[in-house]
Structures are given as C-alpha cells and as structure tokens.
Design a protein around this motif. Structure first.
Motif, short mmCIF file in Angstrom:
data_model
loop_
_atom_site.label_atom_id
_atom_site.label_comp_id
_atom_site.label_asym_id
_atom_site.label_seq_id
_atom_site.Cartn_x
_atom_site.Cartn_y
_atom_site.Cartn_z
N SER A 199 4.62 0.83 21.62
CA SER A 199 3.56 -0.03 22.19
C SER A 199 2.17 0.57 22.00
CB SER A 199 3.83 -0.28 23.67
OG SER A 199 4.06 0.95 24.33
N ASP A 200 2.12 1.89 21.73
CA ASP A 200 0.82 2.51 21.50
C ASP A 200 0.50 2.68 20.00
OD1 ASP A 200 2.70 4.41 20.93
OD2 ASP A 200 1.74 6.02 22.06
N ALA A 201 1.23 1.96 19.15
CA ALA A 201 0.93 2.02 17.71
C ALA A 201 -0.46 1.40 17.47
CB ALA A 201 1.98 1.26 16.92
N PRO A 202 -1.16 1.83 16.42
CA PRO A 202 -2.47 1.26 16.14
C PRO A 202 -2.40 -0.26 16.02
CG PRO A 202 -2.05 3.14 14.70
CD PRO A 202 -0.78 2.88 15.45
N ALA A 203 -3.33 -0.93 16.67
CA ALA A 203 -3.34 -2.41 16.69
C ALA A 203 -3.33 -2.98 15.28
CB ALA A 203 -4.57 -2.90 17.45
N LEU A 204 -4.03 -2.29 14.37
CA LEU A 204 -4.12 -2.78 13.00
C LEU A 204 -2.75 -2.81 12.32
CD1 LEU A 204 -6.27 -3.69 10.87
CD2 LEU A 204 -6.10 -1.37 9.96
N LYS A 205 -1.96 -1.75 12.56
CA LYS A 205 -0.63 -1.69 11.92
C LYS A 205 0.29 -2.77 12.48
CE LYS A 205 -0.51 2.98 10.18
NZ LYS A 205 0.00 4.35 10.28
N ILE A 206 0.19 -3.02 13.78
CA ILE A 206 0.98 -4.08 14.39
C ILE A 206 0.56 -5.43 13.80
CG2 ILE A 206 1.49 -5.27 16.57
CD1 ILE A 206 1.24 -2.57 17.99
N GLY B 228 0.77 -1.24 0.00
CA GLY B 228 0.00 0.00 0.00
C GLY B 228 0.79 1.28 0.00
N SER B 229 2.09 1.19 -0.23
CA SER B 229 2.88 2.43 -0.37
C SER B 229 4.17 2.12 -1.12
CB SER B 229 3.21 3.05 0.99
OG SER B 229 4.43 2.53 1.49
N PHE C 257 12.90 0.25 12.45
CA PHE C 257 11.93 0.85 13.36
C PHE C 257 11.03 1.77 12.56
CE2 PHE C 257 16.11 2.83 13.91
CZ PHE C 257 15.87 4.14 13.54
N SER C 258 9.73 1.64 12.82
CA SER C 258 8.73 2.40 12.08
C SER C 258 7.40 1.98 12.65
CB SER C 258 8.79 2.03 10.60
OG SER C 258 7.56 2.27 9.96
N SER C 259 6.47 2.89 12.69
CA SER C 259 5.13 2.47 13.10
C SER C 259 4.21 2.44 11.88
CB SER C 259 4.58 3.42 14.16
OG SER C 259 4.56 4.73 13.66
N GLY C 260 4.79 2.59 10.69
CA GLY C 260 3.91 2.76 9.55
C GLY C 260 4.32 2.01 8.31
N ASN C 261 4.44 2.74 7.21
CA ASN C 261 4.61 2.13 5.91
C ASN C 261 5.96 1.44 5.73
OD1 ASN C 261 2.06 2.93 5.09
ND2 ASN C 261 2.77 4.89 4.28
N HIS C 262 7.02 2.01 6.33
CA HIS C 262 8.34 1.39 6.20
C HIS C 262 8.34 0.01 6.86
CE1 HIS C 262 12.66 1.05 5.83
NE2 HIS C 262 12.86 1.09 7.13
N ALA C 263 7.68 -0.11 8.00
CA ALA C 263 7.59 -1.40 8.70
C ALA C 263 7.00 -2.46 7.78
CB ALA C 263 6.73 -1.26 9.96
N GLN C 264 5.90 -2.13 7.12
CA GLN C 264 5.25 -3.10 6.24
C GLN C 264 6.11 -3.41 5.01
OE1 GLN C 264 0.91 -2.88 5.62
NE2 GLN C 264 0.88 -1.24 7.11
N GLY C 265 6.77 -2.38 4.48
CA GLY C 265 7.64 -2.59 3.32
C GLY C 265 8.78 -3.54 3.64
N GLY D 160 -1.64 4.59 0.58
CA GLY D 160 -3.07 4.58 0.89
C GLY D 160 -3.41 3.92 2.22
N ASN D 161 -2.45 3.86 3.14
CA ASN D 161 -2.72 3.19 4.41
C ASN D 161 -3.40 4.12 5.41
OD1 ASN D 161 -1.73 0.55 3.76
ND2 ASN D 161 0.33 1.42 3.77
N VAL D 162 -4.71 4.21 5.27
CA VAL D 162 -5.51 5.09 6.11
C VAL D 162 -6.67 4.27 6.67
CG1 VAL D 162 -6.74 5.85 4.01
CG2 VAL D 162 -6.93 7.20 6.08
N ASP D 163 -7.04 4.55 7.93
CA ASP D 163 -8.12 3.74 8.50
C ASP D 163 -9.47 4.22 7.97
OD1 ASP D 163 -9.56 5.37 10.76
OD2 ASP D 163 -7.42 5.81 10.92
N PRO D 164 -10.44 3.30 7.95
CA PRO D 164 -11.73 3.60 7.32
C PRO D 164 -12.42 4.84 7.89
CG PRO D 164 -11.59 1.26 7.89
CD PRO D 164 -10.37 1.91 8.44
#
Lengths: 365, 365
Positions: free
Chosen positions: B144-151, B56-57, B118-126, B353-357
């Motif tokens: 530890s407070d990253a969105p559950a969905l991203k984890i 998604g990115s 380390f990343s809480s977002g797109n780099h982590a998934q990549g 496009g990694n945005v929550d609904p």
C-alpha cells in the motif's frame, strides 16, 4: 547553384547507402507505448530513436555515406582509375567491390583523403566519427564560442578543430580556403545528394520494420533544420508508401521550411531569435531538400519551446530516452495536437540526444 | 521445493521463447562508444539497452513468454485437449500452431485465464502488459506504500491492483489465496523456467548480433536481483559461447548471489539496508537461477550507490539512455574497475529505465 536533375538522390541511392552502413551504423529499433496512443487517439505511434545512433544523432549516417564514397573517389583518382572503370566495379546489387581490395594496391602510396566541415553540433561529430573510421583527415570549422564540451567531443573523435570568430569571419569562406589548401572536399550538412541518401537509411529501416509487423504508416513526422533527414526519409516513403502523409516540424522563429513548402519556393528567415532547439537553427533550406520535400507533398508545422520541453519529459518517462530539444519537435507536434493523428498509424522521428545535463534536468521538473 | 532436472530450462526453451516474442517484444540493438572503450581499456564494450523494451525493462520478455504458454494450457484444459495432444501440435522448428487456431474453437466459451503476481516494480508492469495483450486477467499484489506512479502505471496497463500492508500481511499468502479463489496461477518474478527462458531471449539477441558483425564476447556482465535475466542469458552463452566469462553484479548489501556462487550454496541475506537499486533488493536467489548460474561458472561483484550514479550519468551523456539505478550496476562495475575488461570484447546489460525524474536529475549534477 542550379539543380541538375541528376543531383537529386533517389530511392536507389538510399538503398546503396544502406548497404554501406550495414553493421556500421546502429539499426535503431522502433518503440511504442499504449500511453502515447491513448493520449493522442492515434491507432499506433512508433518512434525512431536516432539518439542511439553513433555520435548521438542520425548525422553519422549521411556523413559516413558521403565520406566512404569520397574515400573511393580519392583512391581511384590517385591510382588513375577513371570514374567509368570504377563504375564497372559495381555489380547490379549496388555492392561496391572496390572498397574491399585496398590490399591490391598496397604498394602504391598516396596522401590520405581530407575533408572539411563546418558545424557546431551534431554534423561535426558525425563527420569526425566517420572520418576516424575511414582513415580520412577531418578539419571541423567551429565558432570560438561553441560549447567547450562539443569542441572536446569532436576533438576526441580525431577531428582537427579550426576556431573562427562568428562576428568577424565567415565559416563558409574559411572552409573553402582550407579545402583548396588541402585538396579536400567540403562536406555540407544537408544539401548534398549523398548526405541526404545516407540520412534516408533511417526512413528505409522504418518502412522495413513496419512491413515486418504487417503495418503501413499513414503519417511520417520528422524534425527539420535544413531538411537532410526529412528529405532522405521522404525518398523512401514517396516510393514505397506513397499514401503516407509527410509532416516536417520546426521550432518557432525557424519556420523557413514550413513557409517554403506553403509558398512552393525557398524562403529564408532571419534566424537570430532564441530557441531551445539549437540543432534546428537553419535560416534557409537547400535546393535539393526543397525539391524532394515539395515533390513528396510535405507540409510543415511549428512548435514552441514549452511544447518541446513537454515532449522531452514524456520521452524520458515513457521511453527512457534522452532527446535533445531539436530532436523532440516531432513528438512535441503530436503531443500538442499540431497534427491530426486520430486513428492513424504514425511514425515520429527522434533525431538526436546531444543535450547538456543542466538543460535536460530542467525539463524533468 | 526440490528441483527436478526437467524444471531447468535449456537453450531450446530460450529459442522457443524467442519465436513467441518475435515482433511482440522490441529487439533492442547493441550500442557502443569509443569513449567507453578508451576509458576502460576494453577492446570493445557493447551495451544492451533493455529500457527500450515494452514497459521499460526486460521483465516483459519473461512475463509474455510465461503468460502465452499459460493461455494455451488454460484453453486446452477448457477444451479438453490433453497435454500430449497439444504437444503434437508443435512442429520440429518449435513453432506452436495452437496459438493461431483460436477461431476453430470460437463456438466454445470458457472463462478467461487469470494470473496473480506480486511486485512493486518492473515485474508488475511486465505481467500487466503481457496479460493485457493476451486477454488474460491479471491481479497484481502491491504494497500500500508503493509509489503512486507505479500503482497508476500498472492500473493503466489493465492490472487489478490488490494493496496489502507490508507490516502485517504476507504478499505470498495473499497471492496464493487469490490464485486459489480465482483458479489462477501465480507468476513468479524469477524462479520459473518460462520466465527465465523469456528473459534469456535478450542474451540470444546479443549473441546473434555479435555474430552478425563477426565478433565473439569474452565477457558478459549482467545485473542480478533474483537472477532471472542473468540465468536466462547464461543459457545462451553457456551453450553458444562457452568461453565467455559470466559476471553478475549486485548492489552493496544485496550480495546474496555473489556469496551464493562463491560458497556454491544458496545464501540469503537480511535485505533491509537502504540502496538506490530498488529493482535488485532480492534477499535470496532461486534454486533454478542458482543451478544455472553455478553451472555456467558465473561469479559476482558488488558496486556502491555512488558508482551506480556515475554509471547513470555516463549512460545519459554517452548513450542518451535513461537507466534506473538497478539497471546500471553492470556498467558501474565496468567503470569502477570491479572487473578486468582490458583487451576484451565485453557485453554489458542495461536492464531497465524505470526511475523517477527527481532521482534521475540528481544523478546528472
């Protein structure tokens, strides 16, 4: 109308259409996700995102192919070039030299070509956009109660809007009358060999792209209203990937193609039940689309509005794509387990994304 | 760290990365609309929809390029192949034969390669996705407070999640410690030559696709956090389209790159203000990304959250694309008139496009 064998388009027509659409239509990529594979047990599922096409749906492909051919015919007719002479201008690669030599005849003036279409949705926009690009006048017959946004969009694309009253008037009659008055042709939304061949370019791209990565599809799953897209794609798959299983998907209450293929005869339905899938509310398929899909051994499955909503949400989350309800039925069929995809390489068509924000937002919650 | 001139990647590195990503990354198309042209007065605006990329990115591009190179180094190191000998295995077209001959060494066993990010977002998934494809172990350090969905998504991609407490721990220290313990490398999110070269493949695709339709970009507009994507693309544009103006776009309160380019020196910002653009909350750009963007003559502009929301809605309506806030800043800059696009051929990057609904749905109303 009886079908003459020469009316049925072939792979050659699809290949010729691909040449006409090169660098004009968007060559949409294939996208995939491990999550969808894991969810369904498929070996690999590839999605073809045709909402990225000009005007937000695959409809531009067929419209442009049909209108470009008509522009040539129109010009040749006014310049006194016979069909036989025009045919001689085509070389063996299917390229049409006549489209590049307008300047040879620039001294001769003739009225612009003119087309008429009726549609309240994606076909209207596809025809209007293609006509604008080709300098053709387009009149689009739309119901007076069509969404204001769709009317506005078609107008923005240069289409002349002819409104009619659904209750008291026939759009087919209005279209025929206009066509006679204006010396125009009516551009059908699916039952036309050049429309079908144009839509089929989406299928050819799929086959080529899979070939590039050394993969062959076991199953092709396509949404189906009148069957223009499904049958166009079937032309490529039947010739080039003959073992590929062909599945068409319809919304509940609009399963005329599913029934027709099962009965091996064209069966119409009433077509007044409510559905989220406005793009697929076709009560009866065409003779050409029936002939092609039958010959390809296609069979139909049906999905519910609830299944469609789930697929729309999934396409948002996983593929970042806006799919309209009618465009999401093939994905819905896979996700709802309506087809057995286990262990298979599967291609799923996402045909368009013309959905209003409120409907879309409601699917996300 | 002082920059050595050899650390700065070049167009050759981007071309080599493109070879590594062929048939692995999605070749995203360019999309356009007459409506956006009419709205802005541009000759033509092309959008590059990188939310269609794996995960998604665009981040997958750089991660895969970096990890594939590391997998080779790791293997060579364990097989006792010197860097000089490995370099000899590359031919003049930049193809790397070593990646195809794993089977020659199948009798030798060595521990799998291991990376830390380390990343809480797109780099982590990549990184997680690339590691999974390459058989590399990936540990991702996430708050530890990253969105559950991203984890959850990063876990689904096979990443080992290491949670830390933002308030009391340093993610850089944790990553370095893990890397030492595991004989792993830390994969930076932007300030790395191979990450930059990988992201640059998106720019090379843009240049190639415009070339195919006989067009040259007058202006390239790109979102900017740490500058990995913008600088990677700048490598292609500076070499191949030197007259193309380079614009980077940042969200309000995170305009460190805009300031740095204006001051010709790296300037950090506090970086604690709220923004919708979570993907662009970088307080300070890197030395490599600064060197490349300065050299390319790039300048920055800033957009507000309100402008970003408008762009997200427009991308939904007109392009059927789901753009995350940080991915929409370049389009926002164009639509808000922050850059003068009148009469120009413009390319606008949509980076993810990694945005929550709920966030997305709120932009549609």
């Amino acid at each position: 109308m009886e079908i003459h064998v020469t009316d049925i388009p072939t792979l050659d027509d699809v290949i010729a259409a691909q040449g006409r659409l090169l660098n004009v239509a968007v060559r949409t990529p294939l996208v995939r996700s491990e999550r969808l594979n894991a969810l369904t047990g498929a070996a690999d599922i590839y999605l073809k995102p045709e909402m990225l096409q000009r005007t937000g749906s695959f409809k531009f492909r067929g419209a442009y192919n049909r209108l470009l051919l008509y522009a040539h015919e129109h010009r040749n007719q006014h310049l006194g070039i016979t069909p036989e002479a025009a045919a001689g201008a085509h070389d063996h690669q299917g390229h049409d030299h006549t489209q590049h030599d307008h300047h040879h005849h620039s001294a001769v003036s003739y009225p612009p070509a003119s087309v008429v279409a009726f549609s309240s949705g994606n076909h209207a926009q596809g025809v209007a956009a293609a006509a604008q690009m080709l300098g053709i006048n387009a009149a689009i017959v739309m119901p007076s109660d069509a969404p204001a946004l769709k009317i506005a969009r078609t107008k923005e694309l240069g289409g002349e809007i002819i409104l009619y009253d659904r209750a008291t008037e026939s759009r087919e009659e209005i279209a025929e009358r206009l066509a006679t008055e204006r010396d125009a042709i009516v551009v059908p939304s699916f039952n036309d060999p050049h429309i079908i061949a144009g839509q089929g370019t989406a299928g050819l791209e799929i086959i080529e792209d899979l070939c590039m990565i050394g993969t062959v599809a076991d199953m092709f799953i396509c949404c189906c209203g009148g069957g223009g897209l499904a049958s166009g794609c079937a032309l490529g798959f039947e010739s080039l990937v003959p073992d590929c299983e062909m599945i068409v998907v319809e919304p509940e209450h609009y399963d005329d193609v599913t029934r027709s293929l099962a009965a091996d005869d064209i069966i119409g339905i009433d077509g007044y039940a409510p559905t989220l899938c406005d793009a697929l509310q076709t009560p009866k398929m065409g003779e050409l689309t029936f002939a092609i899909l039958s010959s390809a051994g296609a069979r139909g499955v049906v999905v519910t509005d609830a299944e469609v909503k789930q697929a729309m949400k999934f396409a948002f989350e996983e593929f970042k794509l806006v799919v309209e309800p009618g465009g999401a039925v093939a994905l819905a069929a896979v996700m709802a387990g309506k087809v057995d995809v286990k262990g298979k390489v599967v291609v799923v068509m996402l045909s368009g994304g013309n959905v209003d924000p409120a409907t879309f937002a409601a699917c996300l919650v």
